[in-house]
Design a protein around this motif. Sequence first.
Motif, PDB file in Angstrom:
ATOM      1  N   THR A  39      36.084  25.407  31.113  1.00  0.00           N
ATOM      2  CA  THR A  39      35.506  25.829  32.054  1.00  0.00           C
ATOM      3  C   THR A  39      36.558  26.681  33.009  1.00  0.00           C
ATOM      4  O   THR A  39      37.440  25.561  33.548  1.00  0.00           O
ATOM      5  CB  THR A  39      34.366  25.299  32.644  1.00  0.00           C
ATOM      6  OG1 THR A  39      33.758  24.622  31.718  1.00  0.00           O
ATOM      7  CG2 THR A  39      33.586  26.288  33.766  1.00  0.00           C
ATOM      8  N   PRO A  40      36.692  27.794  33.421  1.00  0.00           N
ATOM      9  CA  PRO A  40      37.771  28.178  34.369  1.00  0.00           C
ATOM     10  C   PRO A  40      37.493  27.630  35.547  1.00  0.00           C
ATOM     11  O   PRO A  40      36.654  27.640  36.063  1.00  0.00           O
ATOM     12  CB  PRO A  40      37.326  29.738  34.350  1.00  0.00           C
ATOM     13  CG  PRO A  40      36.941  30.048  32.960  1.00  0.00           C
ATOM     14  CD  PRO A  40      36.051  28.967  32.599  1.00  0.00           C
ATOM     15  N   LEU A  84      29.148  35.067  41.018  1.00  0.00           N
ATOM     16  CA  LEU A  84      29.473  34.587  39.592  1.00  0.00           C
ATOM     17  C   LEU A  84      28.850  32.951  39.567  1.00  0.00           C
ATOM     18  O   LEU A  84      28.553  32.669  38.624  1.00  0.00           O
ATOM     19  CB  LEU A  84      30.903  34.621  39.188  1.00  0.00           C
ATOM     20  CG  LEU A  84      31.508  36.284  38.948  1.00  0.00           C
ATOM     21  CD1 LEU A  84      32.990  36.123  38.525  1.00  0.00           C
ATOM     22  CD2 LEU A  84      30.622  36.766  37.923  1.00  0.00           C
ATOM     23  N   MET A 135      31.054  26.490  41.571  1.00  0.00           N
ATOM     24  CA  MET A 135      29.675  25.942  41.051  1.00  0.00           C
ATOM     25  C   MET A 135      29.359  24.344  41.732  1.00  0.00           C
ATOM     26  O   MET A 135      28.386  23.998  42.090  1.00  0.00           O
ATOM     27  CB  MET A 135      29.776  25.946  39.593  1.00  0.00           C
ATOM     28  CG  MET A 135      29.893  27.119  38.876  1.00  0.00           C
ATOM     29  SD  MET A 135      29.860  26.795  36.981  1.00  0.00           S
ATOM     30  CE  MET A 135      28.215  26.091  36.624  1.00  0.00           C
ATOM     31  N   VAL A 161      38.437  28.508  38.689  1.00  0.00           N
ATOM     32  CA  VAL A 161      38.034  29.542  39.631  1.00  0.00           C
ATOM     33  C   VAL A 161      36.586  29.416  39.563  1.00  0.00           C
ATOM     34  O   VAL A 161      36.028  29.905  40.536  1.00  0.00           O
ATOM     35  CB  VAL A 161      38.766  30.807  39.389  1.00  0.00           C
ATOM     36  CG1 VAL A 161      40.444  30.909  39.726  1.00  0.00           C
ATOM     37  CG2 VAL A 161      38.569  31.219  38.166  1.00  0.00           C
ATOM     38  N   LEU A 162      35.754  29.239  38.596  1.00  0.00           N
ATOM     39  CA  LEU A 162      34.547  29.192  38.470  1.00  0.00           C
ATOM     40  C   LEU A 162      33.810  27.813  38.724  1.00  0.00           C
ATOM     41  O   LEU A 162      32.892  27.550  39.261  1.00  0.00           O
ATOM     42  CB  LEU A 162      34.124  29.952  37.107  1.00  0.00           C
ATOM     43  CG  LEU A 162      32.492  30.113  37.078  1.00  0.00           C
ATOM     44  CD1 LEU A 162      32.038  31.042  38.001  1.00  0.00           C
ATOM     45  CD2 LEU A 162      32.093  30.508  35.575  1.00  0.00           C
TER      46      LEU A 162
END
Lengths: 298, 298
Positions: B35-36, B119, B43, B38-39
């Motif tokens: 999982t990136p 996002l 989250m 930056v995301l």
Amino acid sequence: MTDASDSSVRTEGLEELRAIVEAELERRLPPPESTPEVLREPMRYSLVAGGKRIRPILVLLACRACGGRDDEALPAACALEMIHTYSLIHDDLPAMDDDDLRRGKPTNHRVYGEASAILAGDALLTHAFAVLASDTPRRDRIPAMVQVLAHAAGPNGMVGGQALDLAAEGGETSPEHLVEIHELKTAALFAAATRLGAEAAGAEPATANALERYGKHLGLAFQAIDDVLDVESSSDVLGKTAGKDERQAKLTSTVVHGVDGAREEAARQSRLALDAISGIAGASTLVDLTEQLMERIA
Amino acid sequence: MTDASDSSVRTEGLEELRAIVEAELERRLPPPESTPEVLREPMRYSLVAGGKRIRPILVLLACRACGGRDDEALPAACALEMIHTYSLIHDDLPAMDDDDLRRGKPTNHRVYGEASAILAGDALLTHAFAVLASDTPRRDRIPAMVQVLAHAAGPNGMVGGQALDLAAEGGETSPEHLVEIHELKTAALFAAATRLGAEAAGAEPATANALERYGKHLGLAFQAIDDVLDVESSSDVLGKTAGKDERQAKLTSTVVHGVDGAREEAARQSRLALDAISGIAGASTLVDLTEQLMERIA
């Protein structure tokens, strides 16, 4: 494997598939009597706005390639197109790509405002899973299909790719980083399309895996084609703002490989896609589809 | 039905449940290696930010009430909390409620920017379905559980309620419209919580229906309580901006019924909730929970 001279029949076949998808999408919107009109209207606006419908068509063709019927694949096809549509709505928001034009029409937030566009996207994403889990005839395949769709659309897939895409603006331009973004942002959903079609038909694992691999490479070809068209076409032809990638300093195939290199990359990926399904007898329509996509940049 | 004097044990029980949920939420985030960052980081920021965890706790207690084990309910419990968390992230966006404070911390977009917050919300919503479909032990119940969750969170449920809520600002103030908004915006997800717990345990339809009814009325009580607290508490106590509803001309229980009337409405709904589960022997912890919620405005 296919008669390339017979392009009118092929085009007709694609139009017919698109018509099947369009009718089903309209039918599978949430029912008007139980859905607030202030939400249903912006959902409907973007969902029935046209578009190539390439992802749901891939679900149908993969299902047919495995001997399945259209009614087995249509819930997954609609779910996937709802997810693709939500991603476009959110992508176009002022805080994201800030775009005014999509599928030849004003973007969702330009018509309904930002708050409604955010909620319409959220609603389409959520409703996609309701459609998949409620309407898929092969109940025993539903858990796997929900997993496939959620994985491909989520943080390890499409949304992850969008996050990398945003972070990459004006930054690193290595081919490896480009592949990582394209695999997540685009190829994951294409791979899910063909996998879902195979699952919907109750396919054997080996066949489903081959179709998934086909979808992944087709998605990578598609993204390279899209990058070429963004450079070479007008907004009128694209139905969305042309030349946008360059202005936003996006990391694209044409930035990394040049326009000719991006064309070659598209050709290479489409060959890998065709290799993946060379052993599947019923996959001739997928071969046609691949060739038609390549013709867009021929 | 319960020993109201024994409040320390009850509080301890709730803290213990919260700790179980917290640990599982952390564990069920998407894996860092795929999982990136930056995301994943935004989250995680909102998901582990604390909060009452009332919805996942309801899933666990409903499952226990049907004789189920915690490990059967935890995937659904985490999925539901991910969906609740995404809705808070999107709700706080500048285009929506435009808030700076949530669960006592700066809101997601204040820390990571609007694009990342959009996002991160999308990713949590999508990942919720991956968790539910991948990790739920009773595979045969998964199709129904996905349907329940998607329906409750989607256009006929929570998102529909948020759309009505936005549209109602400064508008019509009828009790009927208030009930419609609260049923969709809040009660749908509470009802889904207890239904999911019952399904996770493999409960009979009659028991699952009773628990779903309990959840719905508890949700309506909870919303009325929340409306009272928004008027009467400070931001410090709430962990979110107090008095916001009035400034945004929201349609709330206190607007329609007055503060005392909203208290009465909360009491009435909590009685209906308790009535719904009076025939379920294992539901005493749900009775405790209901009483504890009511004590917040006692």
